[in-house]
Design a protein around this motif. Structure first.
Motif, PDB file in Angstrom:
ATOM      1  N   GLY A  98      -5.469   3.277  -2.228  1.00  0.00           N
ATOM      2  CA  GLY A  98      -5.829   2.571  -1.009  1.00  0.00           C
ATOM      3  C   GLY A  98      -7.245   2.042  -1.045  1.00  0.00           C
ATOM      4  N   GLY A 131       0.923   3.378  -3.247  1.00  0.00           N
ATOM      5  CA  GLY A 131       0.276   4.671  -3.039  1.00  0.00           C
ATOM      6  C   GLY A 131       1.170   5.813  -3.491  1.00  0.00           C
ATOM      7  N   GLY A 135      -6.841   2.616   2.891  1.00  0.00           N
ATOM      8  CA  GLY A 135      -6.908   1.166   2.825  1.00  0.00           C
ATOM      9  C   GLY A 135      -7.571   0.564   4.041  1.00  0.00           C
ATOM     10  N   TYR A 167       0.839  -1.203   0.000  1.00  0.00           N
ATOM     11  CA  TYR A 167       0.000   0.000   0.000  1.00  0.00           C
ATOM     12  C   TYR A 167       0.876   1.257   0.000  1.00  0.00           C
ATOM     13  CZ  TYR A 167      -4.607  -2.137   0.852  1.00  0.00           C
ATOM     14  OH  TYR A 167      -5.796  -2.822   0.734  1.00  0.00           O
ATOM     15  N   THR A 222      -8.172  -2.169  -1.396  1.00  0.00           N
ATOM     16  CA  THR A 222      -8.951  -2.897  -0.390  1.00  0.00           C
ATOM     17  C   THR A 222     -10.233  -3.470  -0.972  1.00  0.00           C
ATOM     18  OG1 THR A 222      -8.056  -1.545   1.408  1.00  0.00           O
ATOM     19  CG2 THR A 222     -10.093  -2.723   1.852  1.00  0.00           C
ATOM     20  N   ALA A 245      -2.686   6.265   1.148  1.00  0.00           N
ATOM     21  CA  ALA A 245      -3.040   4.922   0.680  1.00  0.00           C
ATOM     22  C   ALA A 245      -3.252   3.979   1.857  1.00  0.00           C
ATOM     23  CB  ALA A 245      -1.935   4.380  -0.235  1.00  0.00           C
ATOM     24  N   VAL A 246      -2.383   4.069   2.866  1.00  0.00           N
ATOM     25  CA  VAL A 246      -2.526   3.230   4.059  1.00  0.00           C
ATOM     26  C   VAL A 246      -3.793   3.605   4.826  1.00  0.00           C
ATOM     27  CG1 VAL A 246      -1.473   2.576   6.268  1.00  0.00           C
ATOM     28  CG2 VAL A 246      -0.038   2.861   4.236  1.00  0.00           C
TER      29      VAL A 246
END
Length: 300
Positions: A202, A110, A149, A106, A206, A145-146
């Motif tokens: 992200g 990202g 996610g 990620y 997911t 992104a994290v």
């Protein structure tokens, strides 16, 4: 155990989030010191130009590594502090649902998505052609992104903030995304575009995982392949086989094996006891002998 050994031990014991933060901080400090040296000796700062991400495709072709390196560059204390705080809290929540390797997927994907959207927007849409800086830097796209996610995975997770109290995770993610969209026309449009790119990565990553598709699996295999190229391969020694000449020789070898197994068991018990002490009282509660023993055991 000297200071260097303590740092190495703490780094080895740290999780993936802490290691990412450590790398970001180390790069920030090194770049800051080098810039100070360049300033003192009146030298041009070519270092930053070779590490930040450009908006022009022609320039990027000569510096393809900037697709990753820009995500470890920061413009100031507040820039890196805000990014690392968000990475720390969102990363810890992320690891509740996903593996450390997937967090790296990620993070880096990202960063890549944010950089590509930044370049695409500046070169395709006329509104961005003459706006903002020509270069992109910072871990914001990777961090977004994290955050997005884990938010997509558990949007209703409760997060306790000191002043506001307990709120849902998706409120926090929505605040950052809306903030980027609102600020885009007024300042740093390229940076906000990159944040949106990371957030989209992200979210999509997911949602695809929830459908059983890992869109970042190729990246993980690529990284594993690169790591394997530089990892040391242990050579298997030639083995000589002898016939047992007498029973006493076999008995002696068996005795040595038993003693070795017993010694390994005692060593492991001592390591477990020290780790229990760390979990209860912290690393600083260890004696020098215990620290040395644990560090040496980690080298075996």
């Amino acid at each position: 155990m000297n200071f260097r050994d303590q740092l190495q031990y703490r780094y080895n014991m740290a999780g993936v989030v802490e290691k990412l933060i450590a790398v970001n901080v180390l790069v920030f400090v090194v770049v800051f010191l080098l810039k100070a040296i360049f300033y003192l000796f009146n030298l041009p700062d070519y270092l930053s130009e070779w590490l930040v991400f450009p908006k022009q495709l022609g320039e990027f072709i000569y510096k393809p590594w900037t697709l990753i390196t820009y995500a470890f560059m920061h413009s100031g204390i507040w820039h890196i502090l805000s990014n690392m705080l968000i990475l720390y809290f969102s990363g810890r929540m992320f690891l509740t649902f996903f593996s450390p390797k997937r967090l790296l997927n990620y993070y880096f994907l990202g960063a890549i998505a944010g950089a590509l959207l930044f370049m695409l927007s500046y070169n395709v849409f006329p509104a961005f052609a003459g706006a903002g800086n020509s270069y992109l830097l910072g871990a914001s796209a990777a961090v977004m992104a994290v955050l997005l996610g884990v938010t997509t995975q558990a949007p209703n997770m409760s997060v306790r903030l000191m002043i506001i109290g307990s709120i849902k995770l998706w409120w926090i993610a929505a605040f950052f995304v809306i903030s980027d969209i609102v600020q885009m026309p007024f300042n740093n449009p390229g940076g906000h575009l990159a944040h949106i790119g990371g957030a989209l990565l992200g979210y999509v990553y997911t949602t695809q995982l929830q459908k059983g598709r890992d869109i970042g699996g190729w990246f993980e295999k690529l990284v594993d392949g690169i790591v394997s190229l530089f990892s040391k391969k242990e050579k298997t020694p030639f083995k000589k086989v002898y016939k047992n000449k007498n029973y006493s020789s076999s008995k002696s070898k068996a005795s040595k094996t038993t003693n070795s197994s017993s010694g390994a068991k005692e060593k492991q018990q001592k390591i477990d006891a020290i780790l229990d002490k760390i979990s209860k009282s912290g690393y600083e509660s260890l004696s020098k002998a215990e620290k040395d023993f644990l560090f040496n055991a980690g080298k075996d």
